[in-house]
Design a protein around this motif. Structure first.
Motif, PDB file in Angstrom:
ATOM      1  N   GLY A 338       0.815  -1.214   0.000  1.00 16.49           N
ATOM      2  CA  GLY A 338       0.000   0.000   0.000  1.00 16.49           C
ATOM      3  C   GLY A 338       0.847   1.261   0.000  1.00 16.49           C
ATOM      4  O   GLY A 338       0.519   2.246  -0.666  1.00 16.49           O
ATOM      5  N   ASP A 385     -10.464  -4.274   0.492  1.00 16.73           N
ATOM      6  CA  ASP A 385      -9.230  -4.025  -0.258  1.00 16.73           C
ATOM      7  C   ASP A 385      -8.038  -4.555   0.547  1.00 16.73           C
ATOM      8  O   ASP A 385      -7.787  -4.089   1.668  1.00 16.73           O
ATOM      9  CB  ASP A 385      -9.086  -2.527  -0.491  1.00 16.73           C
ATOM     10  CG  ASP A 385      -7.878  -2.156  -1.344  1.00 16.73           C
ATOM     11  OD1 ASP A 385      -6.961  -3.005  -1.494  1.00 16.73           O
ATOM     12  OD2 ASP A 385      -7.839  -1.026  -1.857  1.00 16.73           O
ATOM     13  N   GLU A 388      -5.612  -2.120   2.327  1.00 15.96           N
ATOM     14  CA  GLU A 388      -6.082  -1.232   3.386  1.00 15.96           C
ATOM     15  C   GLU A 388      -5.760  -1.819   4.758  1.00 15.96           C
ATOM     16  O   GLU A 388      -5.852  -3.034   4.966  1.00 15.96           O
ATOM     17  CB  GLU A 388      -7.597  -1.010   3.267  1.00 15.96           C
ATOM     18  CG  GLU A 388      -8.028  -0.173   2.084  1.00 15.96           C
ATOM     19  CD  GLU A 388      -7.673   1.296   2.266  1.00 15.96           C
ATOM     20  OE1 GLU A 388      -7.365   1.707   3.408  1.00 15.96           O
ATOM     21  OE2 GLU A 388      -7.693   2.031   1.265  1.00 15.96           O
TER      22      GLU A 388
END
Length: 429
Positions: A338, A385, A388
């Protein structure tokens, strides 16, 4: 009569075993990121039989006897693959008896095969498995000092399903150290490390051409032992990649020169300054295994460390793979991915960097890394997701088996979540 009954029982047992082995599982309704030719499939189905994926798509016919796993409203990805760990060979780094990742002294070097020591029952495996890590590269370490070798040994690829058929591939790569790390192993200079590496490869090449005369005692003796020379032969033919730990841009350039001189297949591990020589890496077809959260210099070898390393390498055409930089928290690899996306890396490439790309680097992409028919069924069903922080794995499947979503950590959590006075004092300690 007894013989006939025995035959009947044997046939029945065989049929039962076949039925148990050929269990069918259907994961339905999710958004499937195949990371293969089919791309992303909305409301997709992954059909699994006998541990392998049979079909992936929308509208796949599901057999009536299939075990259904509802992934509606969730995301389905291949299992995560950490490209650099010491799963099963290091439990507590400060406790010598739990560390089998490295050797001290000079008894063996290139032939040091870490797969012989892997403990598939390691507590760390269960903790990371329930958070989506299904495969890992176990990389041998090195002793530090004059008695060490730049050849650390052979990398193993494993799955995290636990005891059973956990070894995906032994000798998946040959691990060596250059730069500052290699300098410390070979006498205090980068020159020593590079010459030691070149000497080893040259000896192995000579050994390959003159093995018979050497066996007959009619050839000069080698510095490396026979087992080490044998282990280097697949590296020279290109069937086994050379995984080179190196950080500084100038040292990476020297590694690429070595690749060209010997015609090697190579990948870089670390590569804090790899972005500086990204065009060279792309031209040479060399991949980089990196920790995408590295941002500050850890020494003079990594003055150019940046969170944009992954994005810049990808833009130049370099294939990248991710590692969380530590076995205990391999599960954090999604968070690090991420960070890479937040710093310019395309989302899809981030998923590839922790699934199919490491499988390609270690030569197992025909079996794992993407959700495609014929491959082993490693997948994760995510609550949202996967990049996340608030997302968790709802279900993990390895080799077609739904993994119980418990670990020692969750068992301890549940044990001490509520302590009532009826339990003995020993239970509360």
């Amino acid at each position: 009569m007894n013989r006939s009954l025995n035959k009947i029982f044997a046939v029945c047992a065989l049929l039962l075993a076949t039925q148990l082995q050929a269990q069918t599982i259907a994961v339905t309704g999710g958004t499937v990121h195949t990371l293969g030719g089919a791309g992303v499939i909305e409301n997709g189905t992954v059909l699994i039989r006998d541990g392998r994926i049979v079909a992936v798509g929308k509208g796949v016919e599901v057999p009536r006897d299939a075990q259904l796993i509802d992934a509606s409203g969730k995301i389905v990805t291949p299992g995560l693959f950490d490209a650099y760990t010491d799963f099963g060979v290091k439990e507590v780094s400060a406790v010598e008896g739990t560390v089998d990742s490295a050797q001290s002294g000079e008894r063996f070097s290139a032939s040091f095969d870490v797969s012989y020591a892997i403990n598939p029952r390691s507590i760390l495996i269960g903790v990371n498995r329930i958070e989506g890590v299904t495969r890992a590269a176990v990389v041998p370490g090195s002793s530090w000092g004059e008695a060490g070798s730049v050849f650390s040994g052979q990398v193993a690829v494993i799955d995290l399903a636990g005891p059973g058929d956990w070894l995906t591939r032994s000798s998946a790569a040959m691990f060596v150290r250059l730069g500052e790390s290699g300098s410390g192993l070979s006498g205090g200079s980068r020159v020593n490390a590079m010459l030691a590496l070149r000497d080893g490869l040259e000896e192995a090449r000579d050994y390959s051409a003159n093995r018979r005369s050497w066996e007959q005692g009619a050839h000069w003796e080698y510095t490396l032992k026979r087992k080490d020379l044998d282990a280097l032969l697949p590296v020279l033919t290109g069937s086994t990649p050379l995984l080179v730990q190196v950080e500084r841009a100038s040292d990476i350039s020297q590694a690429l020169r070595l690749k060209k001189d010997f015609g090697l297949k190579m990948a870089i591990l670390g590569g804090a300054e790899a972005w500086i020589v990204a065009d060279e890496l792309a031209a040479a077809g060399v991949s980089v295994v990196l920790d995408p959260q590295r941002n500050l210099p850890g020494g003079f070898d990594s003055l150019g460390a940046t969170l944009e390393n992954a994005a810049r390498l990808n833009k130049a055409g370099v294939m990248i793979a991710f590692t969380a930089g530590g076995t205990h928290n391999a599960r954090n690899i999604t968070q690090y991915a991420g960070l890479a996306v937040a710093n310019g890396l395309p989302y899809q490439v981030a998923l590839e960097a922790m699934t199919v790309n490491p499988a390609r680097i270690y030569g197992v992409s025909s079996e794992v890394g993407s959700l495609e028919a014929g491959k082993l069924a490693d997948l994760v069903i995510w609550s949202g997701d996967p990049l996340e922080l608030s997302t968790f794995a709802d279900q993990v499947v390895i080799r077609g088996k739904a993994i119980p979503m418990v670990s020692r950590a969750t068992l301890l959590r549940d044990r001490y979540l509520e302590l009532n006075t009826e339990r003995p004092q020993a239970y509360k300690k």
